[in-house]
Design a protein around this motif. Sequence first.
Motif, mmCIF file in Angstrom:
data_model
loop_
_atom_site.group_PDB
_atom_site.id
_atom_site.type_symbol
_atom_site.label_atom_id
_atom_site.label_comp_id
_atom_site.label_asym_id
_atom_site.label_seq_id
_atom_site.Cartn_x
_atom_site.Cartn_y
_atom_site.Cartn_z
ATOM 1 N N THR A 58 -17.462 71.799 31.876
ATOM 2 C CA THR A 58 -16.881 71.241 32.250
ATOM 3 C C THR A 58 -17.036 69.632 32.474
ATOM 4 O O THR A 58 -17.044 68.217 32.117
ATOM 5 N N GLU A 59 -18.754 69.757 32.979
ATOM 6 C CA GLU A 59 -18.719 68.254 33.087
ATOM 7 C C GLU A 59 -18.730 66.932 31.308
ATOM 8 O O GLU A 59 -18.800 66.252 31.820
ATOM 9 N N PHE A 60 -18.771 68.423 30.152
ATOM 10 C CA PHE A 60 -19.405 67.576 29.224
ATOM 11 C C PHE A 60 -17.994 66.591 29.315
ATOM 12 O O PHE A 60 -17.518 65.507 28.422
ATOM 13 N N TYR A 61 -16.741 67.693 29.150
ATOM 14 C CA TYR A 61 -15.276 66.857 28.861
ATOM 15 C C TYR A 61 -15.003 65.733 30.135
ATOM 16 O O TYR A 61 -14.238 65.492 30.135
ATOM 17 N N GLU A 62 -15.375 65.930 31.368
ATOM 18 C CA GLU A 62 -15.203 64.663 32.185
ATOM 19 C C GLU A 62 -15.892 63.330 32.276
ATOM 20 O O GLU A 62 -15.090 62.725 32.235
ATOM 21 N N GLN A 63 -17.384 63.556 31.216
ATOM 22 C CA GLN A 63 -17.620 62.423 31.178
ATOM 23 C C GLN A 63 -16.857 61.461 30.243
ATOM 24 O O GLN A 63 -17.273 60.543 30.155
ATOM 25 N N ILE A 64 -16.515 62.459 28.852
ATOM 26 C CA ILE A 64 -15.290 61.904 27.845
ATOM 27 C C ILE A 64 -14.559 60.830 28.399
ATOM 28 O O ILE A 64 -14.131 60.306 28.238
ATOM 29 N N ALA A 65 -13.688 61.961 29.783
ATOM 30 C CA ALA A 65 -12.652 61.393 29.868
ATOM 31 C C ALA A 65 -13.135 60.152 30.347
ATOM 32 O O ALA A 65 -11.951 58.955 30.368
ATOM 33 N N ALA A 66 -14.163 59.915 31.201
ATOM 34 C CA ALA A 66 -14.453 58.932 32.167
ATOM 35 C C ALA A 66 -15.414 57.974 31.061
ATOM 36 O O ALA A 66 -15.125 56.222 31.121
ATOM 37 N N HIS A 67 -16.093 58.248 30.121
ATOM 38 C CA HIS A 67 -16.364 57.257 28.872
ATOM 39 C C HIS A 67 -15.492 57.500 27.748
ATOM 40 O O HIS A 67 -16.486 58.335 26.603
ATOM 41 N N PRO A 68 -14.854 57.402 27.291
ATOM 42 C CA PRO A 68 -14.108 58.257 25.871
ATOM 43 C C PRO A 68 -14.410 56.954 24.445
ATOM 44 O O PRO A 68 -14.364 57.716 23.572
ATOM 45 N N PHE A 69 -14.863 56.056 23.945
ATOM 46 C CA PHE A 69 -14.848 55.992 23.402
ATOM 47 C C PHE A 69 -16.475 55.379 22.390
ATOM 48 O O PHE A 69 -16.253 56.426 20.891
ATOM 49 N N ILE A 70 -17.670 55.599 22.690
ATOM 50 C CA ILE A 70 -18.531 56.350 22.463
ATOM 51 C C ILE A 70 -18.364 57.703 21.201
ATOM 52 O O ILE A 70 -18.732 57.941 20.426
ATOM 53 N N PRO A 71 -17.759 58.865 22.453
ATOM 54 C CA PRO A 71 -17.506 59.927 22.525
ATOM 55 C C PRO A 71 -16.936 59.801 21.033
ATOM 56 O O PRO A 71 -17.269 61.099 19.825
ATOM 57 N N HIS A 72 -16.096 59.343 20.731
ATOM 58 C CA HIS A 72 -14.887 59.542 19.860
ATOM 59 C C HIS A 72 -14.787 58.533 18.838
ATOM 60 O O HIS A 72 -14.699 58.678 17.387
ATOM 61 N N LEU A 73 -15.530 57.904 18.668
ATOM 62 C CA LEU A 73 -15.905 56.817 17.645
ATOM 63 C C LEU A 73 -17.031 57.547 16.700
ATOM 64 O O LEU A 73 -17.341 56.901 15.675
ATOM 65 N N TRP A 74 -17.798 57.737 17.098
ATOM 66 C CA TRP A 74 -19.058 58.291 16.381
ATOM 67 C C TRP A 74 -18.432 59.184 15.980
ATOM 68 O O TRP A 74 -19.157 60.026 14.268
ATOM 69 N N ARG A 75 -17.723 59.853 16.108
ATOM 70 C CA ARG A 75 -16.991 61.426 16.146
ATOM 71 C C ARG A 75 -15.920 60.721 13.965
ATOM 72 O O ARG A 75 -15.895 61.675 13.362
ATOM 73 N N TYR A 76 -15.307 59.346 14.559
ATOM 74 C CA TYR A 76 -14.444 59.266 13.330
ATOM 75 C C TYR A 76 -15.169 59.145 12.561
ATOM 76 O O TYR A 76 -14.450 58.786 11.385
ATOM 77 N N ILE A 77 -16.853 58.226 12.440
ATOM 78 C CA ILE A 77 -17.006 57.755 11.736
ATOM 79 C C ILE A 77 -17.963 59.451 10.871
ATOM 80 O O ILE A 77 -18.064 59.038 9.532
ATOM 81 N N PHE A 78 -17.647 60.586 11.037
ATOM 82 C CA PHE A 78 -18.553 61.442 11.019
ATOM 83 C C PHE A 78 -17.201 62.603 9.610
ATOM 84 O O PHE A 78 -17.377 62.474 8.423
ATOM 85 N N VAL A 79 -15.899 61.942 10.617
ATOM 86 C CA VAL A 79 -14.568 61.994 9.553
ATOM 87 C C VAL A 79 -15.416 61.212 8.801
ATOM 88 O O VAL A 79 -14.386 62.258 7.347
ATOM 89 N N ALA A 80 -14.966 60.175 8.692
ATOM 90 C CA ALA A 80 -15.296 58.817 7.163
ATOM 91 C C ALA A 80 -15.885 59.659 6.288
ATOM 92 O O ALA A 80 -15.969 59.417 5.201
ATOM 93 N N ILE A 81 -17.274 59.794 7.129
ATOM 94 C CA ILE A 81 -18.836 60.309 6.591
ATOM 95 C C ILE A 81 -18.354 61.472 6.003
ATOM 96 O O ILE A 81 -18.570 61.535 4.437
ATOM 97 N N GLY A 82 -17.247 61.973 5.317
ATOM 98 C CA GLY A 82 -17.253 63.260 5.172
ATOM 99 C C GLY A 82 -15.964 63.050 3.892
ATOM 100 O O GLY A 82 -16.295 63.739 2.248
#
Length: 256
Positions: free
Chosen positions: A48-72
Amino acid sequence: MKERLDVITAKKMSLYTSGMWVSLLIGLLYMGIGILMPIDPAEKYRGTEFYEQIAAHPFIPHLWRYIFVAIGFLSIYWISTAVSTLRSKSYEWEGFYKWVTIVGYGGAGLLSLEWMREIFIMKVMTLYSTGNEMYRVALEVAAFPLDPDFIWMFGGFGLWYLVTSLLAKRNQVFSSKLNILGIIVGLDLIITMVFAMTDTIIYFDGGQMTVMQITALLGGIMGAVYHIWMFFDMRKNQTQFEKSMTALLEQKKSAA
């Protein structure tokens, strides 16, 4: 027949040149992930704490995952380039290498799909605590990964890097040291898959981290070095590759 040879050479060189730039872009994107992952506040937590942190600070968690999408997506292009370049000198292990290449394509494609799916899940999981029981069950089912043990994304993808670099080293395609690094990158990805399957965790003050995250981070750093180095190696040998392709095609013409 001469026009035919010119067309084939032009196609090979077009793939070689564009793949060279794709390799550079992949390397730079890996560098971006290497910078973003260590400062991602959510990666210190689980549950639960993982998703709470993402909700509070979404930019970095989303950004590096979008970069992985591009790398794929870009890796699919890179695989085509590397295979074409390698096969201009050698057809060793033909059946096995075709299978490894298919597995590599599958790993690259699944890399994009899995990280895109995870971004979507992270967005909807922010509503987990406020939803009813049916909604939470649906989210838990949707959150189950496509490749839970990373057999394709790390194992299959790593196997392709490993075998391609071994063949390239045997046939003097790309520089020897670069191929050794490619072998290490492939082995690191396979080891990462093993740690993902065992879910080995390191605990420390203020949080925890899986061993898989450490080996994946090392793989990302080495992957960045490999692909940027590959760009300069291919650029240096671009003229030599064109000459060798022309000579090879002329030899085939004479034999025919």
